[in-house]
Scaffold this motif. Structure first.
Motif, PDB file in Angstrom:
ATOM      1  N   MET A 201      64.837  60.587  35.160  1.00 21.52           N
ATOM      2  CA  MET A 201      63.655  61.680  35.173  1.00 21.52           C
ATOM      3  C   MET A 201      63.291  62.146  33.804  1.00 21.52           C
ATOM      4  O   MET A 201      62.031  62.343  33.564  1.00 21.52           O
ATOM      5  N   SER A 202      64.126  62.397  33.009  1.00 21.09           N
ATOM      6  CA  SER A 202      63.884  62.785  31.500  1.00 21.09           C
ATOM      7  C   SER A 202      63.078  61.600  30.932  1.00 21.09           C
ATOM      8  O   SER A 202      61.835  61.857  30.042  1.00 21.09           O
ATOM      9  N   ARG A 203      63.436  60.305  30.702  1.00 21.28           N
ATOM     10  CA  ARG A 203      63.026  59.308  29.996  1.00 21.28           C
ATOM     11  C   ARG A 203      61.859  58.523  30.694  1.00 21.28           C
ATOM     12  O   ARG A 203      60.805  58.289  29.857  1.00 21.28           O
ATOM     13  N   PHE A 204      62.083  58.191  31.816  1.00 18.27           N
ATOM     14  CA  PHE A 204      60.806  57.294  32.495  1.00 18.27           C
ATOM     15  C   PHE A 204      59.836  58.324  32.983  1.00 18.27           C
ATOM     16  O   PHE A 204      58.727  57.681  33.064  1.00 18.27           O
ATOM     17  N   GLN A 205      60.246  59.478  33.710  1.00 12.16           N
ATOM     18  CA  GLN A 205      59.074  60.221  34.260  1.00 12.16           C
ATOM     19  C   GLN A 205      58.656  61.381  33.195  1.00 12.16           C
ATOM     20  O   GLN A 205      57.802  62.150  33.820  1.00 12.16           O
ATOM     21  N   GLU A 206      59.203  61.359  32.102  1.00  8.22           N
ATOM     22  CA  GLU A 206      58.969  62.305  31.008  1.00  8.22           C
ATOM     23  C   GLU A 206      58.957  63.680  31.463  1.00  8.22           C
ATOM     24  O   GLU A 206      58.268  64.785  31.093  1.00  8.22           O
ATOM     25  N   LEU A 207      59.821  64.251  32.277  1.00  8.40           N
ATOM     26  CA  LEU A 207      59.991  65.519  32.682  1.00  8.40           C
ATOM     27  C   LEU A 207      60.823  66.200  31.878  1.00  8.40           C
ATOM     28  O   LEU A 207      61.880  65.760  31.195  1.00  8.40           O
ATOM     29  N   ARG A 208      60.467  67.535  31.686  1.00  8.12           N
ATOM     30  CA  ARG A 208      61.452  68.476  30.894  1.00  8.12           C
ATOM     31  C   ARG A 208      62.586  68.960  31.597  1.00  8.12           C
ATOM     32  O   ARG A 208      62.725  68.702  32.686  1.00  8.12           O
ATOM     33  N   TYR A 209      63.538  69.388  30.908  1.00  4.93           N
ATOM     34  CA  TYR A 209      64.886  69.717  31.418  1.00  4.93           C
ATOM     35  C   TYR A 209      64.572  70.665  32.622  1.00  4.93           C
ATOM     36  O   TYR A 209      65.392  70.606  33.483  1.00  4.93           O
ATOM     37  N   LYS A 210      63.902  71.629  32.238  1.00  7.66           N
ATOM     38  CA  LYS A 210      63.459  72.774  33.365  1.00  7.66           C
ATOM     39  C   LYS A 210      63.080  72.324  34.659  1.00  7.66           C
ATOM     40  O   LYS A 210      63.563  72.413  35.621  1.00  7.66           O
ATOM     41  N   GLU A 211      62.065  71.321  34.431  1.00  8.70           N
ATOM     42  CA  GLU A 211      61.506  70.618  35.558  1.00  8.70           C
ATOM     43  C   GLU A 211      62.614  69.988  36.281  1.00  8.70           C
ATOM     44  O   GLU A 211      62.453  69.713  37.718  1.00  8.70           O
TER      45      GLU A 211
END
Length: 177
Positions: free
Chosen positions: A125-135
């Motif tokens: 989610m962080s690296r492939f979807q580029e979501l922030r930790y909060k998201e």
């Protein structure tokens, strides 16, 4: 009620799009990129419970969001330019490596498969979807600290399992995966 919500959102979009596009354009100097930035901001706003998210004025919120998204886009552009310059200078060295990009992707996915499920999901989610930790935390119903812990575990695991690929992984992972 849904139609009212959609109409209200469309009204906000129509009211602010042109001026936000101009603002982003002045920052980035590219009309297509500015349009993409503003559309991205509105898309993210729509995906959230946007009527409850907003606690200040629409205009202030939208300008701040476009400002931040434009800065993120500029950072990515600069990083990409540095990578392309590095790649041009070091192209011969990369060709001499004993493995290719496909093998690297295969090894990355094999290493990810060995991670505990939550750590793998958080990493993807962080690296492939580029979501922030909060998201990520909100999506998975976790605390931000727990997400940070899973990312630390995932990165440590990948460093150990991909040590032979680390230099190329850093370069390729940022731009191509």
């Amino acid at each position: 009620m849904i139609h009212t919500k959609e109409k209200k959102f469309e009204a906000v979009f129509r009211e602010h799009f042109k001026e936000l596009h101009g603002y982003a354009y002045r920052m980035i100097g590219n009309s297509d990129a500015a349009e993409e930035i503003v559309q991205h901001v509105f898309l993210k706003l729509w995906e959230r419970d946007w009527e409850k998210t907003l606690q200040s004025s629409w205009k202030a919120y939208l300008y701040r969001s476009v400002h931040n998204q434009t800065l993120n886009t500029l950072k990515r552009y600069k990083l990409q330019q540095r990578y392309e310059a590095y790649q041009t200078v070091h192209a011969e060295n990369l060709q001499d490596l004993p493995f290719g990009e496909q093998e690297l992707k295969k090894e990355l996915h094999a290493a990810l498969a060995k991670l505990p499920e939550k750590s793998r999901i958080v990493f993807e989610m962080s690296r492939f979807q580029e979501l922030r930790y909060k998201e990520i935390a909100d999506t998975l119903n976790l605390s931000v600290k727990t997400v940070e812990g899973h990312m630390t575990k995932a990165l440590r695991h990948l460093r150990v399992h991909l040590i032979d690929y680390l230099t190329v992984l850093v370069l390729l992972f940022t731009y191509k995966l």
